[in-house]
Design a protein around this motif. Structure first.
Motif, PDB file in Angstrom:
ATOM      1  N   HIS A 170       2.261   8.557   7.511  1.00 26.41           N
ATOM      2  CA  HIS A 170       2.562   8.863   6.115  1.00 26.41           C
ATOM      3  C   HIS A 170       4.057   8.850   5.817  1.00 26.41           C
ATOM      4  CE1 HIS A 170       2.870  12.606   8.392  1.00 26.41           C
ATOM      5  NE2 HIS A 170       3.750  12.997   7.500  1.00 26.41           N
ATOM      6  N   LEU A 171       4.913   8.765   6.859  1.00 28.92           N
ATOM      7  CA  LEU A 171       6.360   8.759   6.629  1.00 28.92           C
ATOM      8  C   LEU A 171       6.788   7.508   5.896  1.00 28.92           C
ATOM      9  CD1 LEU A 171       7.683  10.102  10.053  1.00 28.92           C
ATOM     10  CD2 LEU A 171       7.330  11.369   7.934  1.00 28.92           C
ATOM     11  N   LEU A 172       7.730   7.682   4.985  1.00 27.40           N
ATOM     12  CA  LEU A 172       8.182   6.561   4.146  1.00 27.40           C
ATOM     13  C   LEU A 172       9.341   5.813   4.790  1.00 27.40           C
ATOM     14  CD1 LEU A 172       8.083   8.184   0.594  1.00 27.40           C
ATOM     15  CD2 LEU A 172       6.622   6.335   1.417  1.00 27.40           C
ATOM     16  N   VAL A 173       9.281   4.493   4.750  1.00 29.08           N
ATOM     17  CA  VAL A 173      10.359   3.615   5.190  1.00 29.08           C
ATOM     18  C   VAL A 173      10.558   2.577   4.086  1.00 29.08           C
ATOM     19  CG1 VAL A 173      11.137   1.944   6.905  1.00 29.08           C
ATOM     20  CG2 VAL A 173       9.800   3.917   7.625  1.00 29.08           C
ATOM     21  N   GLU A 174      11.714   2.648   3.428  1.00 29.44           N
ATOM     22  CA  GLU A 174      12.029   1.709   2.346  1.00 29.44           C
ATOM     23  C   GLU A 174      10.907   1.650   1.310  1.00 29.44           C
ATOM     24  OE1 GLU A 174      12.867  -1.976   4.249  1.00 29.44           O
ATOM     25  OE2 GLU A 174      14.741  -1.278   5.140  1.00 29.44           O
ATOM     26  N   GLY A 175      10.412   2.840   0.934  1.00 31.12           N
ATOM     27  CA  GLY A 175       9.418   2.924  -0.125  1.00 31.12           C
ATOM     28  C   GLY A 175       7.983   2.682   0.310  1.00 31.12           C
ATOM     29  N   LYS A 176       7.773   2.366   1.584  1.00 32.21           N
ATOM     30  CA  LYS A 176       6.416   2.156   2.091  1.00 32.21           C
ATOM     31  C   LYS A 176       6.154   3.093   3.256  1.00 32.21           C
ATOM     32  CE  LYS A 176       6.047  -2.763   0.872  1.00 32.21           C
ATOM     33  NZ  LYS A 176       5.762  -4.124   1.404  1.00 32.21           N
ATOM     34  N   THR A 177       4.897   3.484   3.421  1.00 36.69           N
ATOM     35  CA  THR A 177       4.573   4.328   4.572  1.00 36.69           C
ATOM     36  C   THR A 177       4.534   3.482   5.832  1.00 36.69           C
ATOM     37  OG1 THR A 177       2.175   4.017   4.410  1.00 36.69           O
ATOM     38  CG2 THR A 177       3.155   5.814   3.105  1.00 36.69           C
ATOM     39  N   LEU A 178       4.734   4.136   6.976  1.00 44.96           N
ATOM     40  CA  LEU A 178       4.658   3.427   8.256  1.00 44.96           C
ATOM     41  C   LEU A 178       3.278   2.792   8.444  1.00 44.96           C
ATOM     42  CD1 LEU A 178       6.498   5.861  10.706  1.00 44.96           C
ATOM     43  CD2 LEU A 178       7.238   3.575  10.017  1.00 44.96           C
ATOM     44  N   GLN A 179       2.242   3.475   7.966  1.00 43.92           N
ATOM     45  CA  GLN A 179       0.908   2.903   8.101  1.00 43.92           C
ATOM     46  C   GLN A 179       0.781   1.624   7.283  1.00 43.92           C
ATOM     47  OE1 GLN A 179      -2.263   5.668   8.401  1.00 43.92           O
ATOM     48  NE2 GLN A 179      -3.747   4.338   7.400  1.00 43.92           N
ATOM     49  N   ASN A 180       1.466   1.554   6.161  1.00 42.07           N
ATOM     50  CA  ASN A 180       1.399   0.358   5.317  1.00 42.07           C
ATOM     51  C   ASN A 180       2.173  -0.820   5.889  1.00 42.07           C
ATOM     52  OD1 ASN A 180      -0.307   1.339   3.363  1.00 42.07           O
ATOM     53  ND2 ASN A 180       1.329   2.120   2.058  1.00 42.07           N
ATOM     54  N   VAL A 181       3.127  -0.544   6.782  1.00 43.34           N
ATOM     55  CA  VAL A 181       3.888  -1.660   7.358  1.00 43.34           C
ATOM     56  C   VAL A 181       3.474  -1.969   8.790  1.00 43.34           C
ATOM     57  CG1 VAL A 181       5.898  -1.323   5.866  1.00 43.34           C
ATOM     58  CG2 VAL A 181       5.806  -0.147   8.076  1.00 43.34           C
ATOM     59  N   LEU A 182       2.848  -0.977   9.486  1.00 43.87           N
ATOM     60  CA  LEU A 182       2.504  -1.192  10.894  1.00 43.87           C
ATOM     61  C   LEU A 182       1.013  -1.085  11.192  1.00 43.87           C
ATOM     62  CD1 LEU A 182       5.392   0.699  12.748  1.00 43.87           C
ATOM     63  CD2 LEU A 182       4.886  -1.739  12.878  1.00 43.87           C
ATOM     64  N   GLY A 183       0.246  -0.415  10.341  1.00 43.88           N
ATOM     65  CA  GLY A 183      -1.188  -0.301  10.570  1.00 43.88           C
ATOM     66  C   GLY A 183      -1.856  -1.671  10.570  1.00 43.88           C
ATOM     67  N   TRP A 184      -2.824  -1.856  11.456  1.00 47.08           N
ATOM     68  CA  TRP A 184      -3.423  -3.184  11.639  1.00 47.08           C
ATOM     69  C   TRP A 184      -4.053  -3.729  10.360  1.00 47.08           C
ATOM     70  CZ3 TRP A 184      -3.144  -7.575  13.616  1.00 47.08           C
ATOM     71  CH2 TRP A 184      -4.226  -8.449  13.679  1.00 47.08           C
ATOM     72  N   GLN A 185      -4.685  -2.880   9.565  1.00 47.78           N
ATOM     73  CA  GLN A 185      -5.300  -3.369   8.331  1.00 47.78           C
ATOM     74  C   GLN A 185      -4.244  -3.951   7.385  1.00 47.78           C
ATOM     75  OE1 GLN A 185      -8.578  -3.694   7.832  1.00 47.78           O
ATOM     76  NE2 GLN A 185      -8.750  -2.924   9.918  1.00 47.78           N
ATOM     77  N   SER A 186      -3.092  -3.304   7.320  1.00 50.86           N
ATOM     78  CA  SER A 186      -2.010  -3.818   6.465  1.00 50.86           C
ATOM     79  C   SER A 186      -1.440  -5.116   7.037  1.00 50.86           C
ATOM     80  CB  SER A 186      -0.892  -2.772   6.344  1.00 50.86           C
ATOM     81  OG  SER A 186      -1.365  -1.619   5.708  1.00 50.86           O
ATOM     82  N   VAL A 187      -1.323  -5.179   8.364  1.00 47.05           N
ATOM     83  CA  VAL A 187      -0.839  -6.415   8.997  1.00 47.05           C
ATOM     84  C   VAL A 187      -1.803  -7.560   8.709  1.00 47.05           C
ATOM     85  CG1 VAL A 187      -0.327  -7.539  11.202  1.00 47.05           C
ATOM     86  CG2 VAL A 187       0.429  -5.190  10.808  1.00 47.05           C
ATOM     87  N   ARG A 188      -3.086  -7.307   8.810  1.00 50.19           N
ATOM     88  CA  ARG A 188      -4.088  -8.345   8.535  1.00 50.19           C
ATOM     89  C   ARG A 188      -4.011  -8.829   7.094  1.00 50.19           C
ATOM     90  NH1 ARG A 188     -10.070  -7.676  10.735  1.00 50.19           N
ATOM     91  NH2 ARG A 188     -10.051  -9.734   9.771  1.00 50.19           N
ATOM     92  N   GLU A 189      -3.791  -7.890   6.165  1.00 49.96           N
ATOM     93  CA  GLU A 189      -3.685  -8.280   4.759  1.00 49.96           C
ATOM     94  C   GLU A 189      -2.488  -9.191   4.535  1.00 49.96           C
ATOM     95  OE1 GLU A 189      -3.641  -4.707   2.493  1.00 49.96           O
ATOM     96  OE2 GLU A 189      -5.678  -4.123   3.089  1.00 49.96           O
ATOM     97  N   ARG A 190      -1.370  -8.892   5.210  1.00 45.20           N
ATOM     98  CA  ARG A 190      -0.189  -9.753   5.062  1.00 45.20           C
ATOM     99  C   ARG A 190      -0.446 -11.125   5.675  1.00 45.20           C
ATOM    100  NH1 ARG A 190       2.444  -5.163   6.754  1.00 45.20           N
ATOM    101  NH2 ARG A 190       3.497  -6.096   8.540  1.00 45.20           N
ATOM    102  N   ILE A 191      -1.173 -11.146   6.766  1.00 47.97           N
ATOM    103  CA  ILE A 191      -1.496 -12.419   7.416  1.00 47.97           C
ATOM    104  C   ILE A 191      -2.371 -13.268   6.509  1.00 47.97           C
ATOM    105  CG2 ILE A 191      -2.820 -13.440   9.319  1.00 47.97           C
ATOM    106  CD1 ILE A 191      -1.807 -11.110  11.054  1.00 47.97           C
ATOM    107  N   SER A 192      -3.308 -12.634   5.822  1.00 45.91           N
ATOM    108  CA  SER A 192      -4.219 -13.390   4.944  1.00 45.91           C
ATOM    109  C   SER A 192      -3.475 -14.058   3.804  1.00 45.91           C
ATOM    110  CB  SER A 192      -5.299 -12.457   4.380  1.00 45.91           C
ATOM    111  OG  SER A 192      -4.737 -11.503   3.496  1.00 45.91           O
ATOM    112  N   GLU A 193      -2.273 -13.543   3.478  1.00 44.84           N
ATOM    113  CA  GLU A 193      -1.459 -14.154   2.421  1.00 44.84           C
ATOM    114  C   GLU A 193      -0.601 -15.293   2.958  1.00 44.84           C
ATOM    115  OE1 GLU A 193       0.768 -10.865   1.043  1.00 44.84           O
ATOM    116  OE2 GLU A 193      -0.966  -9.789   0.214  1.00 44.84           O
ATOM    117  N   ASN A 194      -0.533 -15.415   4.290  1.00 45.35           N
ATOM    118  CA  ASN A 194       0.301 -16.441   4.919  1.00 45.35           C
ATOM    119  C   ASN A 194      -0.598 -17.555   5.441  1.00 45.35           C
ATOM    120  OD1 ASN A 194       2.031 -17.996   6.510  1.00 45.35           O
ATOM    121  ND2 ASN A 194       3.193 -16.219   7.234  1.00 45.35           N
ATOM    122  N   LYS A 195      -0.625 -18.672   4.754  1.00 40.18           N
ATOM    123  CA  LYS A 195      -1.528 -19.770   5.105  1.00 40.18           C
ATOM    124  C   LYS A 195      -1.139 -20.456   6.417  1.00 40.18           C
ATOM    125  CE  LYS A 195      -3.685 -18.913   1.327  1.00 40.18           C
ATOM    126  NZ  LYS A 195      -4.937 -18.116   1.400  1.00 40.18           N
TER     127      LYS A 195
END
Length: 375
Positions: free
Chosen positions: A241-266
């Motif tokens: 839940h800690l914030l880094v540059e306006g985003k939580t660590l889970q949002n930048v490092l959690g696997w579900q968030s990583v997968r979502e970013r990958i899905s945007e990268n063709k």
């Protein structure tokens, strides 16, 4: 105001001495009745009574004779700890899966079992049903009496094992141990899964003889666990839940968030995993290399915080992200040196640990510690 100290009862003192004897044999500090009396400071009659009790319970056996002392006399009967006298179940409750292991008292994994949790609309009955299914699947594979059950959860847990906050499961101030201990008629011990991951590494892993271990655990969540000056002192918590540059660590490092970013990268394979990212990076794939660099930058910040605040002897990276391997860890270490005094980094040893089921193994280790005073 004076705080009154309570005296230990005879039963508590006997149990303490029993654990003292068992631990001495378990660690190899003493392997005969005479040596146990000298090691523990207990009288020889007390040692003999406790040893006979432990033999009757199956925790110790007698085998062979030791050397007689310089003054002569009878050769002592040698004692050996029996790790298969009891079995223990360790359970890890994470965001998507409930995973359990069946171990002996040495932490050797005998069997494992897991079940996925519903993706949405999760209610308490659903969770409890899956937990019971996993435990039952392991009990069916036991071949020794079940000593206890340990549970690790990705949530906030107090020192008494009460789950203070686990939003994924709707649990607040919830004593999960109560329904489980009533159902299975054995003690149940609950703790944070990051804490238990570090305990598993310290107790049964290959981190070596160190005083202070800290483990950063990154899968769907982000946590930090630590073992400080031996297994009597360990702690852990979720920091996603800690914030880094306006985003939580889970949002930048959690696997579900990583997968979502990958899905945007063709440019990246959509059927992706950390192992596939690692392989693509090893082949020089630029998109995978860029993703590695991004993730390493975020992990390096966590490493820098840990090093500055806790000064560990050993810092380990565990969880699903460990599949990125040694090259990723080396990138993290290089970036960490830019964020904290290099002298602090140089005195630390590092590792990446991809051992499966670490939190569940740690749950078993914690339970063995609580029940027998071992590990």
């Amino acid at each position: 105001m004076k705080v009154k100290s309570s005296k230990a009862t005879r039963g508590q003192l006997r149990e303490h001495n029993r654990q003292l004897i068992l631990r001495s044999v378990y660690l190899g500090a003493a392997t005969s009745r005479a040596a146990l009396a000298q090691e523990t400071g207990l009288t020889k009659p007390a040692v003999s009574n406790l040893v006979e009790m432990l033999i009757a319970e199956g925790f110790l056996i007698e085998e062979g004779f030791g050397e007689s002392t310089d003054s002569g006399g009878k050769r002592p009967r040698l004692l050996r700890f029996m790790p298969d006298a009891r079995q223990v179940i360790g359970v890890w409750i994470n965001q998507q899966t409930i995973l359990g292991v069946l171990t002996n008292l040495d932490g050797e994994v005998i069997a494992s079992h897991f079940a996925d949790l519903p993706a949405i609309d999760l209610i308490e009955g659903d969770v409890m049903g899956v937990i019971i299914g996993v435990i039952n699947g392991l009990i069916a594979q036991t071949h020794a009496p079940l000593l206890c059950i340990g549970v690790g959860i990705s949530g906030v847990v107090d020192s008494d094992g009460v789950i203070l906050h686990a939003p994924r499961f709707g649990w607040t101030n919830y004593a999960l141990s109560d329904p489980l201990s009533k159902r299975y008629d054995v003690p149940v011990h609950i703790a944070n899964s990051s804490e238990l991951t570090a305990l598993a590494q310290y107790t049964f892993g290959k981190v070596g003889d160190i005083s202070k271990l800290v483990t950063v655990v990154i899968s769907n969540g982000v946590g930090v666990g630590a073992v400080l000056n031996g297994t009597a002192n360990h702690l852990g918590s979720e920091i996603g839940h800690l914030l880094v540059e306006g985003k939580t660590l889970q949002n930048v490092l959690g696997w579900q968030s990583v997968r979502e970013r990958i899905s945007e990268n063709k440019e990246l394979d959509q059927d992706i995993s950390y192992l596939k990212i690692r392989f693509a990076a090893e082949q020089g794939d630029q998109a995978a290399l860029d993703l590695n660099e991004e993730l390493a930058s975020h992990v390096a910040r966590i490493f820098a915080w840990v090093i500055a605040l806790m000064r560990p002897d050993h810092l380990s990276l565990a969880g699903a992200i460990s599949d990125l391997g040694e090259a990723f860890l080396n990138t993290v270490i290089a970036k960490t040196r830019l964020l904290v005094l290099p002298e602090l980094v140089e005195r630390i040893t590092f590792s990446v640990d991809d051992t499966p089921n670490l939190a569940a193994i740690g749950a078993a280790a914690r339970s063995i510690q609580m029940e027998l005073g071992l590990v």
